[in-house]
Design an enzyme around this catalytic site. Structure first.
Site, PDB file in Angstrom:
ATOM      1  N   CYS A 180       0.839  -1.189   0.000  1.00  0.00           N
ATOM      2  CA  CYS A 180       0.000   0.000   0.000  1.00  0.00           C
ATOM      3  C   CYS A 180       0.882   1.250   0.000  1.00  0.00           C
ATOM      4  CB  CYS A 180      -0.910  -0.001   1.232  1.00  0.00           C
ATOM      5  SG  CYS A 180       0.021   0.016   2.769  1.00  0.00           S
ATOM      6  N   CYS A 207       3.421   1.686   2.839  1.00  0.00           N
ATOM      7  CA  CYS A 207       4.711   1.017   2.695  1.00  0.00           C
ATOM      8  C   CYS A 207       5.690   1.924   1.948  1.00  0.00           C
ATOM      9  CB  CYS A 207       4.549  -0.303   1.931  1.00  0.00           C
ATOM     10  SG  CYS A 207       3.449  -1.482   2.716  1.00  0.00           S
ATOM     11  N   ASP A 229      -2.855 -25.505  -6.093  1.00  0.00           N
ATOM     12  CA  ASP A 229      -1.815 -25.826  -5.125  1.00  0.00           C
ATOM     13  C   ASP A 229      -2.526 -25.927  -3.773  1.00  0.00           C
ATOM     14  OD1 ASP A 229       0.783 -25.962  -3.855  1.00  0.00           O
ATOM     15  OD2 ASP A 229       0.416 -23.911  -3.210  1.00  0.00           O
ATOM     16  N   ASP A 283       0.574 -20.133  -4.978  1.00  0.00           N
ATOM     17  CA  ASP A 283       1.091 -18.981  -4.242  1.00  0.00           C
ATOM     18  C   ASP A 283       2.590 -19.020  -4.015  1.00  0.00           C
ATOM     19  OD1 ASP A 283       0.911 -21.102  -2.290  1.00  0.00           O
ATOM     20  OD2 ASP A 283       1.271 -19.559  -0.788  1.00  0.00           O
ATOM     21  N   ASP A 305       5.722 -22.422  -7.235  1.00  0.00           N
ATOM     22  CA  ASP A 305       4.584 -22.479  -8.155  1.00  0.00           C
ATOM     23  C   ASP A 305       4.757 -21.537  -9.343  1.00  0.00           C
ATOM     24  OD1 ASP A 305       3.077 -24.332  -6.670  1.00  0.00           O
ATOM     25  OD2 ASP A 305       2.404 -22.754  -5.319  1.00  0.00           O
TER      26      ASP A 305
END
Length: 728
Positions: free
Chosen positions: A18, A21, A429, A617, A621
């Site tokens: 956001c 940050c 996953d 995630d 992956d």
């Protein structure tokens, strides 16, 4: 210029979510006197640091930035811009500037045109002056803004072929040239407004297309930032030496301190530690590494010193293999041919032939002369401009992206919805996808897991950042059990556990070896475990399992009801995967999958004609996300997986995956309707233009009107109702 390049350094930053940050990072770095400027890009997850003129950009200063960000909770890695990515960024920048120039010129020329149209009492000199001013605005603007089309058309002609840019370039050049000639003759009508309007709408679609391709290219580059640039080499006499990772060779021994990334694949020869292996397995729970344990480049050594004998160096590590898989997958995706491109091979020659026949017909079979014949031909070129065709896809995507955004789904790939609408198989996953990736206490009802034992364990767990210790603290909070850390001296053994003397009794919390529990006692392959052993008391087992998303069952059932195949591919253990599959009603599953295996399974599905949606995630992956036809990741996924995915969903609920599919299917339907509207528009408008009943300006207005129609059609998507899971 070269000096400026060396003064700016780029970093990949993990954990950006956001604007807050951004403010924290930029505010922290502004306190460093060596830094002239620091800017964070939220969408690319990158930080650009500009050094002061008297500061050299070297490894020591880069580590200052990384350390400063680490202190405020962000992980950062140096990022090197390759020439190909730099070229992609330059192309986007050029298109954006061209679009701005065309928009600026269009707005100003339209004001002048309106003045001329309304100026019924305007004399010839004033009107001519207005036209010359329009020429001064449009001619340089069209030359600059039209360059992407002109250069593409020229290259096509040199290659003895036609593309969509040829009729566009021809229409713009003829409209500008004819308008300049009309201005010189002091005629009443010119067509400058039509030329820049044409360019502006087309540049919007071209810019969106370029942004999509830039994103695909940047995925593998971000992953490369996880590679370590230097290693600590351990010599036979016990001395150490810092060397570049490129200088390492197999069978050398390197040292890795706690908190450091492992620079090469190898075997642990001495030392014990916990390793964050999410890069390979996707599991968030660290695994113990000791003598003879195989470790991989890019994984993180958490809490103990390790000496590692190298087996594979830079270029041959598992991380390099993942990068190569991703690049291969991206190249495959680049072969995706959009419907508009396929139409170009038919549309462009047809448009040219139609315009040429119009000119020939009017010039040879009427008395209007070459000027009016050319104007009529220009009107045909403009009215057959593929503007509505070009907007048919982007405008639906914009509306659909906005609707998904309001539903908590971010669309990252411009053509992601097209591919999502065609799926026939959904591959999930497990950890972090069907589950939340957060361990929870699984045996809270056991007799031995009493409030007293939980409170005692929490006295030790409170001093550790291990995920299972944090889960134990959460379990205590859920039961209103005090979690006060012991004030006794704590001893932590990396990869083993914690011990302290509490009220004169030694208490241990850790794995079964640390607590002296035989392997034959209560064998457990199903759950992650922690043991509590107080001197003189019975050992207590705490079992932990990953928390399932509450609506995972609803989502799996929804896809199955749509006659889609649902598959579970996980790097986790057999027992855990089988339990999750049975709970969700998934009959096709595979456990202990490495990244390469996931790729191979997905490729086999694709070769069988299946259209695969991958939901994952972990960093492991990422190659599978790229290899699938389309992919989606949760917002708390690894940064690389988020970059590889076509969609990101922000909710803790999994129903966002269904919503992404629903919106994509309905978007595809609206796109086809738009294509039909564009075709109907051409069928009706072209005969009028060819009959000489339309001027270039009216043709441009009609063309813009067709754009309004396809836009209004796309807005219907806002009224569609989407799936909501029953679970709150």
């Amino acid at each position: 210029m070269q000096q400026d390049m060396f003064k700016i350094e780029h970093f990949v930053v993990e954990g950006l979510h956001c604007p807050k940050c951004i403010r924290e990072i930029e505010g922290t770095l502004s306190e460093n006197k060596k830094i002239k400027n620091a800017r964070v890009n939220l969408s690319t997850q990158r930080l650009a640091v500009e050094w002061q003129d008297n500061v050299a950009n070297d490894i020591e200063h880069s580590e200052e930035v990384i350390s400063a960000l680490d202190d405020i909770g962000f992980k950062a890695f140096p990022f090197k811009i390759t020439s190909s990515q730099s070229e992609g960024d330059k192309a986007s920048s050029r298109l954006l500037k061209a679009m701005a120039v065309a928009g600026f010129a269009m707005a100003n020329v339209m004001l002048l045109s309106v003045a001329v149209w309304d100026g019924s009492e305007m004399n010839e000199s004033t009107r001519s002056l207005m036209h010359w001013v329009s020429a001064m605005i449009v001619l340089p603007a069209a030359t600059y803004a039209g360059m992407p089309f002109f250069s593409s058309a020229w290259n096509a002609i040199k290659g003895r072929r036609l593309n969509m840019d040829v009729p566009i370039s021809l229409a713009v050049i003829l409209a500008c040239g004819m308008s300049l000639f009309q201005t010189y003759l002091h005629s009443e009508e010119t067509y400058y407004d039509a030329a820049v309007m044409l360019l502006f709408f087309l540049l919007i679609g071209r810019f969106l297309d370029q942004k999509m391709r830039n994103h695909a290219r940047s995925v593998a580059h971000n992953l490369m930032s996880y590679k370590v640039s230097k290693a600590t080499l351990l010599h036979e006499d016990g001395s150490t030496e810092d060397v570049a990772t490129e200088m390492l060779v197999p069978n050398q021994v390197i040292q890795v301190i706690p908190g450091g990334r492992i620079p090469a694949d190898g075997i642990v020869v001495s030392g014990t530690s916990d390793i964050d292996t999410s890069l390979v397995t996707g599991e968030t729970v660290p695994v113990k590494a000791e003598k003879d344990t195989e470790v991989f480049a890019g994984t993180i050594n958490i809490n103990g010193n390790l000496n590692i004998k190298i087996t594979s160096t830079t270029g041959n590590t598992l991380l390099d293999e993942i990068i190569e898989l991703m690049e291969t997958a991206e190249q495959g995706r680049a072969k995706y041919v959009r419907l508009a491109d396929r139409a170009a091979s038919i549309y462009a020659p047809l448009v040219h032939a139609l315009a040429a026949l119009t000119f020939i017909g009017w010039f040879f079979f009427s008395t209007v002369g070459w000027e009016q014949s050319l104007i009529t031909a220009i009107a045909v070129l403009i009215i057959t401009c593929p503007c509505a065709l070009g907007l048919a896809v982007p405008v639906v995507q914009v509306v659909a992206s906005s609707k998904l955004f309001r539903s908590g789904v971010l669309v990252k790939a411009a053509d992601g919805m097209e591919r999502m609408a065609e799926i026939s198989t959904v591959v999930f996953d497990k950890t972090g996808t069907l589950t939340l990736g957060q361990p929870e206490l699984a045996n809270a009802d056991d007799e031995n897991v009493s409030a007293f034992n939980l409170e005692l364990a929490a006295k030790l767990a409170k001093t550790s950042s291990h995920p299972l210790c944090r889960a134990l603290i959460v379990a205590c909070h859920d039961r209103d059990i005090p979690t006060i850390a012991t004030d006794s001296e704590i001893h932590e053994e990396p990869g083993m556990g914690i011990k302290a003397e509490i009220n004169g009794v030694e208490v241990r919390l850790g794995n079964r070896d640390w607590c002296g529990i035989p392997q034959s006692y209560f064998p457990n392959n199903r759950y992650s475990e922690l043991w509590l052993k107080a001197e003189g008391a019975k050992a207590v087992l705490f079992c932990f399992r990953d928390r399932m998303r509450r609506d995972a069952g609803d989502v799996v059932k929804w896809f199955q009801n749509e006659n889609m195949k649902v598959v579970l591919l996980s790097g986790d253990r057999e027992d855990v995967v089988v339990e999750a599959a049975e709970e969700l009603g998934i009959s096709r599953y595979k456990f202990a999958c490495k990244p390469q295996e996931k790729i191979e399974i997905i490729e086999r599905m694709k070769s069988n004609g299946e259209k695969v949606l991958m939901v994952g995630d972990g960093i492991n992956d990422a190659p599978a996300l790229s290899a699938a036809d389309v992919s989606i990741s949760p917002s708390n996924a690894a940064e690389v997986s988020q970059n590889a995915a076509d969609f990101i969903f922000q909710s803790q609920k999994l129903d966002s995956v269904v919503r992404a599919y629903q919106v994509s299917v309905r978007s595809r339907r609206l796109v086809f309707i738009n294509f039909a509207l564009a075709a109907i528009y051409n069928i009706i408008a072209v005969p009028f233009a060819a009959a000489g009943m339309l001027t270039p300006l009216i043709a441009a207005l009609a063309m813009s009107g067709s754009s309004v129609v396809v836009t209004a059609n796309a807005l219907r998507l806002n009224f569609e109702k989407l799936f909501e899971s029953k679970e709150a």
